[in-house]
Design an enzyme around this catalytic site. Structure first.
Site, PDB file in Angstrom:
ATOM      1  N   CYS A  12       0.816  -1.207   0.000  1.00 24.21           N
ATOM      2  CA  CYS A  12       0.000   0.000   0.000  1.00 24.21           C
ATOM      3  C   CYS A  12       0.849   1.256   0.000  1.00 24.21           C
ATOM      4  O   CYS A  12       2.051   1.215   0.194  1.00 24.21           O
ATOM      5  CB  CYS A  12      -0.883   0.023   1.245  1.00 24.21           C
ATOM      6  SG  CYS A  12      -1.903  -1.442   1.348  1.00 24.21           S
ATOM      7  N   GLY A  38      -0.696   0.525  -5.130  1.00 23.25           N
ATOM      8  CA  GLY A  38      -1.991  -0.120  -4.900  1.00 23.25           C
ATOM      9  C   GLY A  38      -3.042   0.498  -5.788  1.00 23.25           C
ATOM     10  O   GLY A  38      -3.144   1.722  -5.859  1.00 23.25           O
ATOM     11  N   ASN A 112       0.641   0.769   5.892  1.00 26.53           N
ATOM     12  CA  ASN A 112       1.297  -0.034   4.867  1.00 26.53           C
ATOM     13  C   ASN A 112       2.099  -1.115   5.569  1.00 26.53           C
ATOM     14  O   ASN A 112       2.918  -0.811   6.424  1.00 26.53           O
ATOM     15  CB  ASN A 112       2.207   0.859   4.014  1.00 26.53           C
ATOM     16  CG  ASN A 112       3.033   0.091   2.986  1.00 26.53           C
ATOM     17  OD1 ASN A 112       4.109   0.526   2.603  1.00 26.53           O
ATOM     18  ND2 ASN A 112       2.555  -1.042   2.541  1.00 26.53           N
ATOM     19  N   GLY A 113       1.881  -2.381   5.167  1.00 31.06           N
ATOM     20  CA  GLY A 113       2.608  -3.487   5.781  1.00 31.06           C
ATOM     21  C   GLY A 113       1.642  -4.507   6.335  1.00 31.06           C
ATOM     22  O   GLY A 113       0.426  -4.306   6.301  1.00 31.06           O
ATOM     23  N   TYR A 252      11.753  -3.904  -7.182  1.00 25.89           N
ATOM     24  CA  TYR A 252      10.557  -3.814  -8.010  1.00 25.89           C
ATOM     25  C   TYR A 252       9.562  -2.742  -7.594  1.00 25.89           C
ATOM     26  O   TYR A 252       8.999  -2.039  -8.427  1.00 25.89           O
ATOM     27  CB  TYR A 252       9.836  -5.177  -7.997  1.00 25.89           C
ATOM     28  CG  TYR A 252       8.427  -5.113  -8.522  1.00 25.89           C
ATOM     29  CD1 TYR A 252       8.182  -5.033  -9.889  1.00 25.89           C
ATOM     30  CD2 TYR A 252       7.339  -5.087  -7.646  1.00 25.89           C
ATOM     31  CE1 TYR A 252       6.886  -4.931 -10.379  1.00 25.89           C
ATOM     32  CE2 TYR A 252       6.047  -4.985  -8.132  1.00 25.89           C
ATOM     33  CZ  TYR A 252       5.830  -4.906  -9.488  1.00 25.89           C
ATOM     34  OH  TYR A 252       4.566  -4.796  -9.969  1.00 25.89           O
ATOM     35  N   ASP A 356      13.183  -7.713 -13.524  1.00 25.52           N
ATOM     36  CA  ASP A 356      13.583  -7.455 -12.138  1.00 25.52           C
ATOM     37  C   ASP A 356      13.430  -8.679 -11.258  1.00 25.52           C
ATOM     38  O   ASP A 356      14.185  -8.872 -10.318  1.00 25.52           O
ATOM     39  CB  ASP A 356      12.799  -6.272 -11.564  1.00 25.52           C
ATOM     40  CG  ASP A 356      11.309  -6.500 -11.645  1.00 25.52           C
ATOM     41  OD1 ASP A 356      10.760  -7.163 -10.751  1.00 25.52           O
ATOM     42  OD2 ASP A 356      10.693  -6.036 -12.620  1.00 25.52           O
ATOM     43  N   CYS A 450      12.452 -13.351   1.402  1.00 25.17           N
ATOM     44  CA  CYS A 450      11.810 -14.144   0.337  1.00 25.17           C
ATOM     45  C   CYS A 450      12.855 -14.866  -0.517  1.00 25.17           C
ATOM     46  O   CYS A 450      12.546 -15.837  -1.193  1.00 25.17           O
ATOM     47  CB  CYS A 450      10.869 -13.290  -0.506  1.00 25.17           C
ATOM     48  SG  CYS A 450      11.606 -11.766  -1.073  1.00 25.17           S
TER      49      CYS A 450
HETATM   50  P1  AMP Z   1       5.613 -13.594 -12.619  1.00 26.22           P
HETATM   51  O1  AMP Z   1       5.081 -13.366 -13.990  1.00 26.22           O
HETATM   52  O2  AMP Z   1       4.584 -14.214 -11.708  1.00 26.22           O
HETATM   53  O3  AMP Z   1       6.909 -14.345 -12.611  1.00 26.22           O
HETATM   54  O4  AMP Z   1       5.884 -12.181 -11.980  1.00 26.22           O
HETATM   55  C1  AMP Z   1       7.073 -11.501 -12.275  1.00 26.22           C
HETATM   56  C2  AMP Z   1       6.764 -10.119 -12.732  1.00 26.22           C
HETATM   57  O5  AMP Z   1       5.912  -9.478 -11.792  1.00 26.22           O
HETATM   58  C3  AMP Z   1       8.035  -9.315 -12.851  1.00 26.22           C
HETATM   59  O6  AMP Z   1       8.097  -8.821 -14.165  1.00 26.22           O
HETATM   60  C4  AMP Z   1       7.914  -8.213 -11.841  1.00 26.22           C
HETATM   61  O7  AMP Z   1       8.138  -6.958 -12.449  1.00 26.22           O
HETATM   62  C5  AMP Z   1       6.494  -8.300 -11.310  1.00 26.22           C
HETATM   63  N1  AMP Z   1       6.442  -8.409  -9.829  1.00 26.22           N
HETATM   64  C6  AMP Z   1       7.365  -8.842  -8.982  1.00 26.22           C
HETATM   65  N2  AMP Z   1       6.927  -8.801  -7.695  1.00 26.22           N
HETATM   66  C7  AMP Z   1       5.674  -8.321  -7.752  1.00 26.22           C
HETATM   67  C8  AMP Z   1       4.684  -8.012  -6.762  1.00 26.22           C
HETATM   68  N3  AMP Z   1       4.913  -8.221  -5.474  1.00 26.22           N
HETATM   69  N4  AMP Z   1       3.499  -7.493  -7.182  1.00 26.22           N
HETATM   70  C9  AMP Z   1       3.261  -7.298  -8.491  1.00 26.22           C
HETATM   71  N5  AMP Z   1       4.166  -7.585  -9.473  1.00 26.22           N
HETATM   72  C10 AMP Z   1       5.352  -8.077  -9.115  1.00 26.22           C
HETATM   73 FE1  SF4 Z   2      10.481  -7.627   1.107  1.00 28.49          FE
HETATM   74 FE2  SF4 Z   2      10.932 -10.202   0.583  1.00 28.49          FE
HETATM   75 FE3  SF4 Z   2      11.353  -9.242   3.046  1.00 28.49          FE
HETATM   76 FE4  SF4 Z   2       8.866  -9.434   2.084  1.00 28.49          FE
HETATM   77  S1  SF4 Z   2      10.274 -11.143   2.539  1.00 28.49           S
HETATM   78  S2  SF4 Z   2       9.734  -7.715   3.220  1.00 28.49           S
HETATM   79  S3  SF4 Z   2       9.175  -8.997  -0.110  1.00 28.49           S
HETATM   80  S4  SF4 Z   2      12.442  -8.708   1.143  1.00 28.49           S
END
Ligand code: AMP
Ligand code: SF4
Length: 470
Positions: A12, A38, A112-113, A252, A356, A450
């Site tokens: 958010c 968001g 946010n969080g 990202y 990314d 993550c």
């Molecule tokens: P995917 O297609 O599921 O592998 O998602 C990867 C794509 O989603 C990448 O191109 C990122 O730019 C974007 N992305 C990565 N993390 C997030 C997120 N938390 N929310 C929305 N988009 C994301």
């Molecule tokens: Fe960010 Fe990944 Fe940590 Fe979540 S687990 S706060 S997405 S670095």
């Protein structure tokens, strides 16, 4: 479903103004600048010193607020919020700021969080007679503040915050004061700015630029700030602090024109791209990035590899982020609608495609196919972050671990699955050094849970249950 660990879904943006006659209008512009954080709902609550006024709704900022509504949002102070949520969590009552009224005063919260002990606290609150009106964690904070009883508001907030665990960047507005707080780990960004005599609070610094405000400083982990007619006062509500700002904010989530812990996001992403090229050079003709979030990393990669950076992929910016579509089928449609490969640039070329991150792998798979359909002879995928193997509990939707491509596959299997000629992810050391390049002290740590599975807070089993039930 056991083993199917669901990441939580609140990514958010928070924005606030104190001490400006056009607080609502400024908040509207600020929320626009935070729209990428968001897109499912937005809200603004203002105060004129005696009464609070609220407007919120589903959709984008410019869909939620009409000019007339902004005029009705009178007052010199405001808090606003943009919200991202997934299925089951997107009800109107969850749209923030959440507004609570008691006989004594009102309280609007923008958060946010995600809290990691929210479920346990909800159970306790309900057992003690509270009636929770939303499924949002933020309401828990409000109940805990209210339950602190007859102490100063600031003390009540400090007591409530000592009971919640996890990630929170928080702005709270009453008729007369604004309170701003950050969790002891500083997992999500939040900054203070000034516009003349007015105080501005924003999740990202890009919103300060939009309204002509100056960035003063970051809110500190474990800090509770009170802003009222007498100015701004700060205190700590805990001594156990250690900044671990989410590294996905750098990778990202944040806008490239924002600064995080004093570092420009675009510059950090370029460094990630440069390190990626150092780690995984490959013979190629052109480098292209997936718009928009990967362009900076792709430029860095191209510079380091001495290859031309080209616009091999074009985005239709009027289609929402793929990730927000709820089903796999819709997501795949979304990717098709969103991006096109530029034949004139990639035809007959060996292409390095920089993205990314990989979450489910949908984007990479479709883009590799798209580039090959447009005549690329080889597609080498370079990812400017490490493989995401674990869910996030702190407010970024990295999905269920069952869906995470990297959670159950080797690099070779992932390469096959996305159809690339080669695949490389940035190392965790590469990410860490890109984020902290040039820093002398360890004051600014980052969360990489993550990628590594090392969560900076305790993870309570009760964080998982709502999604584990069948
Ligand atoms: P995917 O297609 O599921 O592998 O998602 C990867 C794509 O989603 C990448 O191109 C990122 O730019 C974007 N992305 C990565 N993390 C997030 C997120 N938390 N929310 C929305 N988009 C994301
Ligand atoms: Fe960010 Fe990944 Fe940590 Fe979540 S687990 S706060 S997405 S670095």
């Amino acid at each position: 479903m056991p083993g199917e660990i669901r990441g939580l879904n609140e990514e958010c943006g928070v924005f606030g103004v104190f001490g400006h006659p056009e607080a609502a209008q400024l908040t509207y512009y600020g929320l626009h600048a935070l729209q990428h954080r968001g897109q499912e709902g937005a809200g603004v609550v203002t105060t004129d010193g005696e009464n609070v006024h609220a407007v919120k709704g589903h959709g984008l900022v410019n869909e939620v607020f009409s000019e007339n509504q902004l005029v009705e949002l009178v007052g010199h102070a405001s808090v606003g919020h943009v919200r991202y949520a997934t299925a089951g969590d997107g009800g109107y009552e969850n749209i923030q700021p959440l507004l609570f009224r008691t006989q004594k005063e009102s309280m609007a919260l923008a958060h946010n969080g995600n809290l990691v002990n929210a479920q346990g606290l909800k159970n306790q609150l309900e057992a003690q007679g509270s009636i929770l009106q939303t499924t949002s964690d933020t309401e828990v904070i409000a109940h805990l503040i209210q339950r602190a009883g007859n102490v100063y508001k600031e003390e009540a907030i400090a007591q409530a915050l000592s009971m919640v665990k996890g990630a929170y960047s928080l702005a709270i507005l009453t008729e007369t004061c604004m309170y701003v707080a950050m969790d002891p780990r500083g997992l999500r960004p939040l900054s203070i700015g000034k516009l003349g005599d007015a105080y501005i609070v924003s999740s990202e610094t890009c919103a300060f630029d939009v309204i002509g405000a100056t960035h003063v400083r970051e809110v500190k982990p474990g800090e509770l700030i009170k802003i009222d007619e007498d100015g701004m006062k700060s205190r700590r509500f805990t001594s156990k602090i250690q900044r671990t700002l989410c590294s996905m904010e750098y990778v990202y989530f944040s806008r490239p024109d924002s600064d995080l812990d004093g570092k420009n996001v675009h510059a950090s992403r370029k460094t990630m791209g440069r390190k990626l090229a150092e780690e995984s050079f490959v013979e190629a003709d052109v480098v292209t990035g997936v718009p928009d979030s990967s362009i900076s990393a792709a430029i860095g990669y191209a510079e380091e590899a001495s290859l031309p950076y080209e616009l091999g992929l074009i985005k239709n910016r009027y289609v929402g982020r793929t990730f927000i579509q709820p089903s796999q089928e819709l997501r795949e449609q979304g990717v098709k609608m969103k991006l096109s490969a530029v034949r004139g640039i990639v035809e007959g070329k060996r292409v390095v495609m920089v993205d990314d991150s990989i979450v489910r792998g949908t984007t990479s798979r479709r883009i590799v196919q798209m580039l090959k359909d447009a005549g690329a002879t080889e597609v080498h995928v370079r990812i400017a972050s490490p493989p995401i193997k674990n869910p996030c509990y702190y407010g970024i939707d990295t999905s269920t671990s069952g869906e995470l491509l990297a959670a159950t596959r080797t690099l070779e299997e992932m390469k096959e699955e996305i159809g690339a000629d080669s695949l490389h992810f940035l190392s965790t050391d590469g990410l860490e050094s890109s984020i902290h390049e040039g820093e002398q002290s360890l004051e600014h740590g980052s969360c990489q849970a993550c990628f590594t599975g090392n969560y900076p807070t305790e993870i309570f089993p009760s964080t998982i249950p709502p999604y584990e039930k069948e």
